[in-house]
Motif scaffolding. Structure first.
Motif, PDB file in Angstrom:
ATOM      1  N   ASP A 123      88.393  12.893  68.113  1.00 45.22           N
ATOM      2  CA  ASP A 123      87.730  13.686  66.530  1.00 45.22           C
ATOM      3  C   ASP A 123      87.176  14.944  66.818  1.00 45.22           C
ATOM      4  O   ASP A 123      86.471  15.674  66.081  1.00 45.22           O
ATOM      5  CB  ASP A 123      86.676  12.738  65.887  1.00 45.22           C
ATOM      6  CG  ASP A 123      85.421  12.637  66.721  1.00 45.22           C
ATOM      7  OD1 ASP A 123      85.409  12.798  67.925  1.00 45.22           O
ATOM      8  OD2 ASP A 123      84.284  12.248  66.275  1.00 45.22           O
ATOM      9  N   THR A 169      86.473  10.381  72.602  1.00 49.31           N
ATOM     10  CA  THR A 169      86.995  10.208  71.150  1.00 49.31           C
ATOM     11  C   THR A 169      87.952  11.324  70.888  1.00 49.31           C
ATOM     12  O   THR A 169      88.113  12.422  71.455  1.00 49.31           O
ATOM     13  CB  THR A 169      85.902  10.284  70.286  1.00 49.31           C
ATOM     14  OG1 THR A 169      84.982  11.672  70.352  1.00 49.31           O
ATOM     15  CG2 THR A 169      84.638   9.155  70.617  1.00 49.31           C
ATOM     16  N   LYS A 228      76.229  17.616  61.785  1.00 48.69           N
ATOM     17  CA  LYS A 228      76.266  18.416  60.442  1.00 48.69           C
ATOM     18  C   LYS A 228      74.807  19.133  60.075  1.00 48.69           C
ATOM     19  O   LYS A 228      75.049  20.077  59.496  1.00 48.69           O
ATOM     20  CB  LYS A 228      76.813  17.422  59.650  1.00 48.69           C
ATOM     21  CG  LYS A 228      78.048  16.918  59.552  1.00 48.69           C
ATOM     22  CD  LYS A 228      78.534  15.883  58.567  1.00 48.69           C
ATOM     23  CE  LYS A 228      80.013  15.439  58.555  1.00 48.69           C
ATOM     24  NZ  LYS A 228      80.785  16.508  58.526  1.00 48.69           N
ATOM     25  N   TYR A 229      73.980  18.408  60.508  1.00 53.32           N
ATOM     26  CA  TYR A 229      72.714  18.919  60.272  1.00 53.32           C
ATOM     27  C   TYR A 229      72.447  20.412  60.735  1.00 53.32           C
ATOM     28  O   TYR A 229      72.005  21.512  60.039  1.00 53.32           O
ATOM     29  CB  TYR A 229      71.451  18.041  60.731  1.00 53.32           C
ATOM     30  CG  TYR A 229      70.153  18.469  60.746  1.00 53.32           C
ATOM     31  CD1 TYR A 229      69.713  18.492  59.301  1.00 53.32           C
ATOM     32  CD2 TYR A 229      69.383  18.887  61.768  1.00 53.32           C
ATOM     33  CE1 TYR A 229      68.307  19.044  59.291  1.00 53.32           C
ATOM     34  CE2 TYR A 229      68.002  19.230  61.676  1.00 53.32           C
ATOM     35  CZ  TYR A 229      67.663  19.203  60.195  1.00 53.32           C
ATOM     36  OH  TYR A 229      66.306  19.500  59.995  1.00 53.32           O
ATOM     37  N   THR A 247      82.699  13.733  69.170  1.00 57.27           N
ATOM     38  CA  THR A 247      81.456  12.651  69.337  1.00 57.27           C
ATOM     39  C   THR A 247      81.420  12.180  70.854  1.00 57.27           C
ATOM     40  O   THR A 247      80.265  11.913  71.113  1.00 57.27           O
ATOM     41  CB  THR A 247      82.030  11.265  68.291  1.00 57.27           C
ATOM     42  OG1 THR A 247      82.360  11.572  67.216  1.00 57.27           O
ATOM     43  CG2 THR A 247      80.942  10.266  68.758  1.00 57.27           C
ATOM     44  N   ALA A 301      75.038   6.107  69.391  1.00 55.74           N
ATOM     45  CA  ALA A 301      75.495   5.958  68.018  1.00 55.74           C
ATOM     46  C   ALA A 301      76.492   6.893  67.558  1.00 55.74           C
ATOM     47  O   ALA A 301      75.820   8.102  67.392  1.00 55.74           O
ATOM     48  CB  ALA A 301      74.549   5.619  67.056  1.00 55.74           C
ATOM     49  N   SER A 302      77.706   6.847  67.177  1.00 56.86           N
ATOM     50  CA  SER A 302      78.562   7.981  66.551  1.00 56.86           C
ATOM     51  C   SER A 302      78.025   8.469  65.506  1.00 56.86           C
ATOM     52  O   SER A 302      78.170   9.752  65.006  1.00 56.86           O
ATOM     53  CB  SER A 302      79.926   7.207  66.254  1.00 56.86           C
ATOM     54  OG  SER A 302      80.489   6.793  67.348  1.00 56.86           O
ATOM     55  N   SER A 303      77.232   7.647  64.573  1.00 55.93           N
ATOM     56  CA  SER A 303      76.687   8.247  63.062  1.00 55.93           C
ATOM     57  C   SER A 303      75.593   9.121  63.605  1.00 55.93           C
ATOM     58  O   SER A 303      75.365  10.307  62.944  1.00 55.93           O
ATOM     59  CB  SER A 303      76.171   6.972  62.341  1.00 55.93           C
ATOM     60  OG  SER A 303      75.287   6.435  63.247  1.00 55.93           O
ATOM     61  N   GLU A 304      74.930   9.005  64.583  1.00 53.91           N
ATOM     62  CA  GLU A 304      73.560   9.767  64.811  1.00 53.91           C
ATOM     63  C   GLU A 304      74.228  11.236  65.290  1.00 53.91           C
ATOM     64  O   GLU A 304      73.964  12.225  65.062  1.00 53.91           O
ATOM     65  CB  GLU A 304      72.826   9.286  66.083  1.00 53.91           C
ATOM     66  CG  GLU A 304      71.555   9.977  66.320  1.00 53.91           C
ATOM     67  CD  GLU A 304      70.755   9.396  67.212  1.00 53.91           C
ATOM     68  OE1 GLU A 304      69.435   9.657  67.425  1.00 53.91           O
ATOM     69  OE2 GLU A 304      71.054   8.493  68.247  1.00 53.91           O
ATOM     70  N   LYS A 305      75.204  11.231  66.145  1.00 55.26           N
ATOM     71  CA  LYS A 305      75.886  12.259  66.637  1.00 55.26           C
ATOM     72  C   LYS A 305      76.637  13.064  65.688  1.00 55.26           C
ATOM     73  O   LYS A 305      76.464  14.395  65.470  1.00 55.26           O
ATOM     74  CB  LYS A 305      76.933  12.112  67.645  1.00 55.26           C
ATOM     75  CG  LYS A 305      76.488  11.261  68.962  1.00 55.26           C
ATOM     76  CD  LYS A 305      77.633  11.109  70.031  1.00 55.26           C
ATOM     77  CE  LYS A 305      77.156  10.252  71.190  1.00 55.26           C
ATOM     78  NZ  LYS A 305      78.374   9.852  72.140  1.00 55.26           N
ATOM     79  N   ILE A 306      77.303  12.415  64.573  1.00 57.20           N
ATOM     80  CA  ILE A 306      77.865  13.148  63.659  1.00 57.20           C
ATOM     81  C   ILE A 306      76.865  13.812  62.841  1.00 57.20           C
ATOM     82  O   ILE A 306      76.969  14.881  62.292  1.00 57.20           O
ATOM     83  CB  ILE A 306      78.723  12.358  62.908  1.00 57.20           C
ATOM     84  CG1 ILE A 306      79.943  11.891  63.612  1.00 57.20           C
ATOM     85  CG2 ILE A 306      79.428  12.979  61.431  1.00 57.20           C
ATOM     86  CD1 ILE A 306      80.760  10.704  63.153  1.00 57.20           C
ATOM     87  N   ALA A 307      75.820  13.069  62.237  1.00 58.26           N
ATOM     88  CA  ALA A 307      74.736  13.562  61.486  1.00 58.26           C
ATOM     89  C   ALA A 307      74.152  14.759  61.951  1.00 58.26           C
ATOM     90  O   ALA A 307      73.759  15.661  61.128  1.00 58.26           O
ATOM     91  CB  ALA A 307      73.919  12.420  61.146  1.00 58.26           C
TER      92      ALA A 307
END
Length: 260
Positions: free
Chosen positions: A180, A178, A160-161, A192, A151-157
């Protein structure tokens, strides 16, 4: 320090592409990391392949959910400081989840980590990475993370964490590069997914017709490796090794058939 990261090596076409690229360009880099969990026929890695990669100039081989597909690798993985499996598997699983290598007088920590969204159940990557990094930072500020996740969202999160705590977090597993790539203001680089190294004639490295038939029928298929039109996907980063902050991140796309 200039570091090369190469995306998931898929089968013999991927291995041959990596070899040719490194024969031409390895002297341009101070440190080289590749993801090798798909390098043996698309599933797993063998001792022979791992040793080949290291002989070609690779410093660290990261893993993922296919790290253990070849059971012959278990003993080698236990004894290797260069071949990693995801850190957030249970502690009794063979292999190591991170390593600290010294190159040209600089200590570089490399961590292999796996996501949980649409993946096998493993320990929380957020908690596992946070705790591990707090210990590694006592040794070196230069910390690179291969986050093998769907999941891209898990990687981005997670990036940032951990912003400001690590030098680079890059994604693997989807085999699709990707666009980005970025460096956060705190000095952490991110992308990503770095992509894959292998044939672009198939579907994420395997023969297209088999994958299409899987979608059409929902029946089990034997996935064979595609050949031809081979590319190396990856990234280059320039790292300030005094601070652990990334200065430059750049995508790499090299077509084997063009023979630059």
């Amino acid at each position: 320090m200039k570091i090369l990261i190469v995306g998931d090596i898929v089968g013999r076409p991927g291995r041959n592409t990596l070899k040719e690229y490194l024969e031409k360009y390895k002297d341009n880099y101070d440190f080289i990391i590749v993801n090798g969990e798909n390098s043996a026929g698309g599933f797993g890695i063998t001792e022979k392949i791992a040793e080949e990669f290291l002989s070609w100039g690779v410093d660290v081989i990261t893993g993922g959910n296919h790290s253990w597909d070849k059971k012959e690798i278990y003993e080698y993985m236990n004894n290797s400081e260069s071949l990693l499996r995801p850190f957030n598997y249970p502690a009794n699983v063979c292999g190591k989840g991170y390593t600290i290598k010294e190159k040209n007088g600089v200590k570089i920590a490399v961590i292999s980590l796996q996501g949980r969204v649409f993946m096998n159940v493993v320990d929380c990557p957020f908690v596992a990475l946070k705790n591990l990094v707090s210990e590694i930072k006592k040794i070196t500020p230069n910390i690179i993370v291969d986050f093998h996740a769907e999941a891209s969202s898990e990687k981005i999160a997670l990036s940032k964490y951990m912003t400001g705590e690590i030098s680079l977090l890059y994604g693997t597993h989807t085999h699709v590069q990707t666009a980005d790539e970025r460096i956060y203001k705190e000095g952490t680089a991110y992308i990503t997914d770095v992509g894959m190294t292998g044939s672009q004639n198939g579907v994420i490295g395997t023969i297209a017709e088999t994958v299409i038939n899987k979608f059409l029928t929902s029946l089990p298929q034997k996935f064979d490796i595609a050949e031809g039109n081979e590319f190396l996907n990856g990234i280059e980063i320039d790292l300030d090794t005094n601070t652990g902050k990334a200065k430059v991140i750049k995508r790499v796309n090299w077509e084997r058939t063009k023979q630059e």
